[in-house]
Design an enzyme around this catalytic site. Structure first.
Site, PDB file in Angstrom:
ATOM      1  N   LYS A   9       0.844  -1.210   0.000  1.00 46.96           N
ATOM      2  CA  LYS A   9       0.000   0.000   0.000  1.00 46.96           C
ATOM      3  C   LYS A   9       0.866   1.242   0.000  1.00 46.96           C
ATOM      4  CE  LYS A   9       0.795   1.271   4.557  1.00 46.96           C
ATOM      5  NZ  LYS A   9       1.613   2.436   4.956  1.00 46.96           N
ATOM      6  N   PRO A  92       9.881  -4.287  -0.310  1.00 43.76           N
ATOM      7  CA  PRO A  92      10.970  -3.928   0.596  1.00 43.76           C
ATOM      8  C   PRO A  92      10.462  -3.802   2.041  1.00 43.76           C
ATOM      9  CG  PRO A  92      10.993  -2.557  -1.365  1.00 43.76           C
ATOM     10  CD  PRO A  92       9.719  -3.331  -1.418  1.00 43.76           C
ATOM     11  N   GLY A  96       7.504   1.545   4.858  1.00 43.84           N
ATOM     12  CA  GLY A  96       6.209   2.240   4.901  1.00 43.84           C
ATOM     13  C   GLY A  96       5.255   1.739   3.835  1.00 43.84           C
ATOM     14  N   LEU A  97       5.563   0.578   3.245  1.00 49.15           N
ATOM     15  CA  LEU A  97       4.697   0.012   2.197  1.00 49.15           C
ATOM     16  C   LEU A  97       3.757  -1.050   2.754  1.00 49.15           C
ATOM     17  CD1 LEU A  97       7.418  -0.264  -0.580  1.00 49.15           C
ATOM     18  CD2 LEU A  97       5.510   1.344  -0.534  1.00 49.15           C
ATOM     19  N   GLY A  98       3.892  -1.343   4.029  1.00 49.13           N
ATOM     20  CA  GLY A  98       2.934  -2.223   4.706  1.00 49.13           C
ATOM     21  C   GLY A  98       3.083  -3.698   4.378  1.00 49.13           C
ATOM     22  N   GLY A  99       4.250  -4.109   3.904  1.00 47.12           N
ATOM     23  CA  GLY A  99       4.428  -5.505   3.481  1.00 47.12           C
ATOM     24  C   GLY A  99       4.089  -6.526   4.559  1.00 47.12           C
ATOM     25  N   GLY A 100       4.604  -6.341   5.756  1.00 46.09           N
ATOM     26  CA  GLY A 100       4.354  -7.298   6.844  1.00 46.09           C
ATOM     27  C   GLY A 100       2.875  -7.347   7.211  1.00 46.09           C
ATOM     28  N   SER A 101       2.231  -6.180   7.226  1.00 52.28           N
ATOM     29  CA  SER A 101       0.797  -6.118   7.541  1.00 52.28           C
ATOM     30  C   SER A 101      -0.011  -6.778   6.432  1.00 52.28           C
ATOM     31  CB  SER A 101       0.350  -4.658   7.690  1.00 52.28           C
ATOM     32  OG  SER A 101       1.085  -4.020   8.701  1.00 52.28           O
ATOM     33  N   ALA A 102       0.395  -6.557   5.183  1.00 58.95           N
ATOM     34  CA  ALA A 102      -0.290  -7.183   4.039  1.00 58.95           C
ATOM     35  C   ALA A 102      -0.187  -8.698   4.148  1.00 58.95           C
ATOM     36  CB  ALA A 102       0.331  -6.706   2.726  1.00 58.95           C
ATOM     37  N   ASP A 134      -2.124  -1.303  10.651  1.00 59.01           N
ATOM     38  CA  ASP A 134      -2.261  -1.307   9.186  1.00 59.01           C
ATOM     39  C   ASP A 134      -2.907  -2.585   8.647  1.00 59.01           C
ATOM     40  OD1 ASP A 134      -1.239   1.168   8.640  1.00 59.01           O
ATOM     41  OD2 ASP A 134       0.752   0.457   8.024  1.00 59.01           O
TER      42      ASP A 134
HETATM   43  O1  C5P Z   1       0.372  -0.824  14.940  1.00 55.36           O
HETATM   44  P1  C5P Z   1       1.826  -0.861  14.621  1.00 55.36           P
HETATM   45  O2  C5P Z   1       2.554  -1.941  15.344  1.00 55.36           O
HETATM   46  O3  C5P Z   1       2.103  -0.830  13.170  1.00 55.36           O
HETATM   47  O4  C5P Z   1       2.413   0.538  15.175  1.00 55.36           O
HETATM   48  C1  C5P Z   1       3.782   0.716  15.513  1.00 55.36           C
HETATM   49  C2  C5P Z   1       3.933   1.904  16.451  1.00 55.36           C
HETATM   50  O5  C5P Z   1       3.623   3.126  15.757  1.00 55.36           O
HETATM   51  C3  C5P Z   1       2.980   1.900  17.637  1.00 55.36           C
HETATM   52  O6  C5P Z   1       3.517   1.191  18.704  1.00 55.36           O
HETATM   53  C4  C5P Z   1       2.833   3.380  17.963  1.00 55.36           C
HETATM   54  O7  C5P Z   1       3.917   3.812  18.726  1.00 55.36           O
HETATM   55  C5  C5P Z   1       2.935   4.045  16.601  1.00 55.36           C
HETATM   56  N1  C5P Z   1       1.601   4.334  16.025  1.00 55.36           N
HETATM   57  C6  C5P Z   1       0.873   5.416  16.501  1.00 55.36           C
HETATM   58  N2  C5P Z   1      -0.360   5.680  15.960  1.00 55.36           N
HETATM   59  C7  C5P Z   1      -0.884   4.913  14.984  1.00 55.36           C
HETATM   60  C8  C5P Z   1      -0.156   3.807  14.475  1.00 55.36           C
HETATM   61  C9  C5P Z   1       1.085   3.550  15.022  1.00 55.36           C
HETATM   62  O8  C5P Z   1       1.332   6.150  17.386  1.00 55.36           O
HETATM   63  N3  C5P Z   1      -2.089   5.202  14.501  1.00 55.36           N
END
Ligand code: C5P
Length: 299
Positions: A9, A92, A96-102, A134
């Site tokens: 994404k 990659p 910030g492309l969200g690969g792991g979440s995808a 994500d």
């Molecule tokens: O949810 P994820 O593990 O991807 O988020 C990583 C870190 O990014 C969170 O622990 C938080 O510190 C920060 N984050 C945030 N607000 C969001 C998404 C992520 O502060 N909406």
């Protein structure tokens, strides 16, 4: 065995509404899937979860969201089935492309289709949210607004015309947690931007000032990583019409009027920077290309 593709994404727009009591940030973001994908081969087994990534730098244990997604899914169906998964990584990592979440969302959808039973849609959403902010977007694909932590998804109709974008992927990544920590609280937007307000009111993306907006995290991330700010400036000067950061970086994307100018912009980027074109994927195409249609037909 079934093969699924797990698409990356971009955040075409990202505004920060403020910090929440749980430490996360309240967002209003516009997600779109793009035509850059990993591949997941899933085989159902009698029990347990195994993951093979074939790469020493990609964890194959519970640090990998694929394993946590599969375990959460299998716990929700109450045992009696397991999964053996192979991940072929092309997106990659840490960009910030969200690969792991995808990958996590593909695991959930893939297992739901393959077992033909299991959790309701609402339960899948709940599991997805518990894995990361994500992840829920990747259960829907296409174009969507993300509210709350970015995990409350409002799917939107596809763009009339896919966007052709050029990605600049630096050799370093940015920690999402660090990026949000660096965001100054006084820059939070109490009110939605006009773009988001129009979308929330049911307006089309074309009437809502177009799909590419701002990214409120840019200034904070460029402060942490001045070399990323310099790359941004370099792309703006190479006659890009728009340059934006995706999510918390480090990927930047750019729109050019002329593909020759875009290709030329890639010459002279810092060593180790990947530069290539992608396009946005609408929901139906994303669904088909993910392999979900084939799995539904039992293929
Ligand atoms: O949810 P994820 O593990 O991807 O988020 C990583 C870190 O990014 C969170 O622990 C938080 O510190 C920060 N984050 C945030 N607000 C969001 C998404 C992520 O502060 N909406």
């Amino acid at each position: 065995m079934s093969t699924f593709r797990s698409f990356a994404k971009l955040n075409l727009h990202l505004e920060v509404a403020g910090r929440r009591a749980d430490g996360y940030h309240e967002l209003r973001t516009l997600f779109s899937t793009i035509d850059l994908a990993d591949e997941l081969e899933i085989e159902l087994t009698a029990g347990g979860v195994t993951l093979e990534t074939g790469r020493a730098d990609l964890p194959a244990g519970r640090e990998n969201l694929v394993v946590r997604a599969a375990e959460a899914f299998l716990a929700a169906v109450g045992g009696g089935v397991g999964a053996s998964i192979r991940l072929l990584k092309r997106i990659p990592v840490g960009g910030g492309l969200g690969g792991g979440s995808a990958n996590a969302a593909t695991t959930l959808r893939g297992l739901a289709l393959m077992t033909g039973s299991g959790p309701s849609e609402a339960e899948l959403e709940r599991i997805a949210r518990s894995l990361g902010a994500d992840v829920p977007f990747f259960l829907h694909g296409g174009l969507a607004l993300g509210l709350g932590r970015g995990d409350e998804i409002r799917p939107l109709p596809d763009l009339h015309d896919p966007l052709e974008l050029w990605l600049a992927l630096p050799s370093y990544s940015v920690s999402t947690a660090e990026a949000f920590r660096a965001f100054p609280a006084e820059r939070a937007r109490a009110e939605p931007s006009r773009r988001v307000a129009a979308l929330l009111a049911g307006g089309s993306i074309e009437s809502a000032e177009g799909p590419i907006g701002e990214n409120d995290l840019e200034a904070a991330v460029f402060g942490l990583r001045p070399e990323l700010g310099a790359l941004y400036t370099q792309l703006v000067r190479s006659r890009a019409r728009v340059v934006r950061m995706s999510g918390s970086g480090s990927t930047l994307f750019a729109v050019f009027e002329d593909p020759d100018v875009a290709r030329a912009a890639g010459i002279g980027l810092p060593p180790g920077t990947a530069w290539f074109p992608v396009r946005t994927l609408g929901r139906a195409e994303w669904h088909r290309a993910s392999g979900y249609g084939a799995a539904e037909r039992g293929g």
